[in-house]
Scaffold this active site. Structure first.
Site, PDB file in Angstrom:
ATOM      1  N   ASN A  73       0.883  -1.170   0.000  1.00  0.00           N
ATOM      2  CA  ASN A  73       0.000   0.000   0.000  1.00  0.00           C
ATOM      3  C   ASN A  73       0.920   1.219   0.000  1.00  0.00           C
ATOM      4  O   ASN A  73       1.509   1.555   1.029  1.00  0.00           O
ATOM      5  CB  ASN A  73      -0.862  -0.059   1.253  1.00  0.00           C
TER       6      ASN A  73
ATOM      7  N   CYS B 233      -5.589   5.312   8.234  1.00  0.00           N
ATOM      8  CA  CYS B 233      -4.982   4.346   7.316  1.00  0.00           C
ATOM      9  C   CYS B 233      -3.878   3.627   8.077  1.00  0.00           C
ATOM     10  O   CYS B 233      -2.863   4.228   8.428  1.00  0.00           O
ATOM     11  CB  CYS B 233      -4.418   5.043   6.084  1.00  0.00           C
ATOM     12  N   GLY B 234      -4.081   2.349   8.349  1.00  0.00           N
ATOM     13  CA  GLY B 234      -3.120   1.600   9.147  1.00  0.00           C
ATOM     14  C   GLY B 234      -1.762   1.475   8.491  1.00  0.00           C
ATOM     15  O   GLY B 234      -0.717   1.647   9.141  1.00  0.00           O
ATOM     16  N   ASN B 235      -1.741   1.170   7.197  1.00  0.00           N
ATOM     17  CA  ASN B 235      -0.464   1.044   6.497  1.00  0.00           C
ATOM     18  C   ASN B 235       0.259   2.382   6.424  1.00  0.00           C
ATOM     19  O   ASN B 235       1.478   2.462   6.602  1.00  0.00           O
ATOM     20  CB  ASN B 235      -0.689   0.495   5.089  1.00  0.00           C
TER      21      ASN B 235
ATOM     22  N   CYS C 227      -4.830  -2.974   2.633  1.00  0.00           N
ATOM     23  CA  CYS C 227      -5.467  -1.937   3.447  1.00  0.00           C
ATOM     24  C   CYS C 227      -5.281  -2.344   4.900  1.00  0.00           C
ATOM     25  O   CYS C 227      -5.793  -3.382   5.332  1.00  0.00           O
ATOM     26  CB  CYS C 227      -6.948  -1.802   3.099  1.00  0.00           C
TER      27      CYS C 227
END
Length: 333
Positions: free
Chosen positions: A24, A88-90, A237
């Site tokens: 990502n 957004c974790g990434n 994601c």
């Protein structure tokens, strides 16, 4: 990073950092150390232009690192379509690593649009692959937090007729909205079809949604594929992988408090899902934060004129992640 304004042409030269979390990929812009005087309309325009893979650098979004009054730093993320995401974790892993190195700390707290998260350095998930952990506690199964118009307070393994009569979904909010379906086989065409419906059927999902299919490999391994709001079908994601881990635990496919390997088209992460005595969920979210290249971008009145990149500095860690990716392909079948 620094800013250079060429007075003769009103061109602002911005240093950029390309980075990714499990494929990502993002362009990171440091507003913490530089007063770029960007407004949100300009941020939106930068995201739409710079994320265009055919014409410019390409990416799933732009990460803006800013100062915070309540944390070590603040992250704002604009998707490739110009919309702003709550979380957004990434991207947060990449920002976390950047701020950790900038402030020379072992852990930092990062403010996002609706919450704040601790990001901590971890042992490399694979040799040469820089790794961090995020403590995710902002988890809700209340449909109002997505929001989702549904007959009950929670949607757990049930159908949404407006989207599909075939799949049973569970709704999870990790400050951004997710619908998760556990499937026997991942059909990308059906995922895209449902993802588009989920982001166009405003009577059901007024603010859109991220939709994921989860295939359970065994009791400690799952595979996730996601249609991401504002992006489309994506390699990875982060919050979708987190939500998928929670739903897999609820469905008793994997176990709480045990490490779960979560694979996707961009690589793999590890999660550990916890549930306390009050029924609240939290997740240890562990994965790479890989820097790809540095570069510059020239901006003239919200229009990107040109860009340059230098891949030499991070070539070694890029190669390490590529090795890790090949390793994950052998273990996710």
């Amino acid at each position: 990073m620094e800013i250079n304004i060429r007075e003769d042409a009103f061109i602002v030269e911005i240093n950029i950092l390309k980075c990714h979390g499990t494929g990502n990929d993002f362009i990171l812009i440091d507003e913490y150390n530089n007063n770029y005087n960007l407004d949100d309309e300009t941020r939106r325009d930068i995201a739409i232009q710079a994320c265009n893979r055919a014409k410019f650098i390409g990416g799933d979004g732009i990460l803006f690192v800013q100062k915070s009054d309540i944390c070590d730093a603040k992250m704002r993320i604009f998707n490739a379509d110009g919309s702003e995401a709550e979380m957004c974790g990434n991207g947060l892993r990449c920002v976390g690593r950047y701020v950790i190195e900038m402030l020379n700390k072992e852990s930092v707290e990062i403010e996002t649009l609706k919450s704040k998260y601790w990001v901590k350095l971890q042992e490399d998930i694979y040799e040469g692959v820089k790794t961090v952990k995020i403590d995710i506690k902002s988890v809700s199964l209340d449909v109002k937090t997505l929001p989702l118009n549904y007959k009950k307070e929670k949607l757990i393994f049930d159908k949404i007729p407006e989207l599909s009569d075939e799949f049973d979904f569970t709704a999870v909010s990790i400050t951004n909205p997710h619908l998760i379906a556990i499937v026997n086989n991942i059909d990308s065409d059906k995922l895209v079809e449902i993802g588009k419906k989920g982001n166009s059927t405003k009577s059901v999902l007024p603010q859109g949604v991220n939709v994921s299919f989860v295939k359970v490999i065994d009791s400690s391994n799952i595979y996730v594929k996601t249609y991401e709001r504002g992006v489309g079908l994506t390699k990875s994601c982060g919050t979708a992988m987190t939500a998928s881990s929670i739903v897999s635990c609820i469905g008793e496919k994997v176990q709480f408090d045990n490490a779960i390997n979560v694979y996707n088209d961009g690589g793999a992460i590890k999660t550990i899902v916890h549930k306390d005595s009050n029924g609240n969920y939290s997740v240890d979210f562990i994965g790479n934060a890989t820097f790809i290249f540095e570069g510059t971008m020239e901006l003239d009145k919200r229009k990107i004129e040109q860009f340059t990149i230098d891949e030499s500095k991070f070539e070694k860690e890029t190669n390490s992640y590529n090795e890790f990716f090949e390793y994950t392909r052998k273990n996710c079948k």
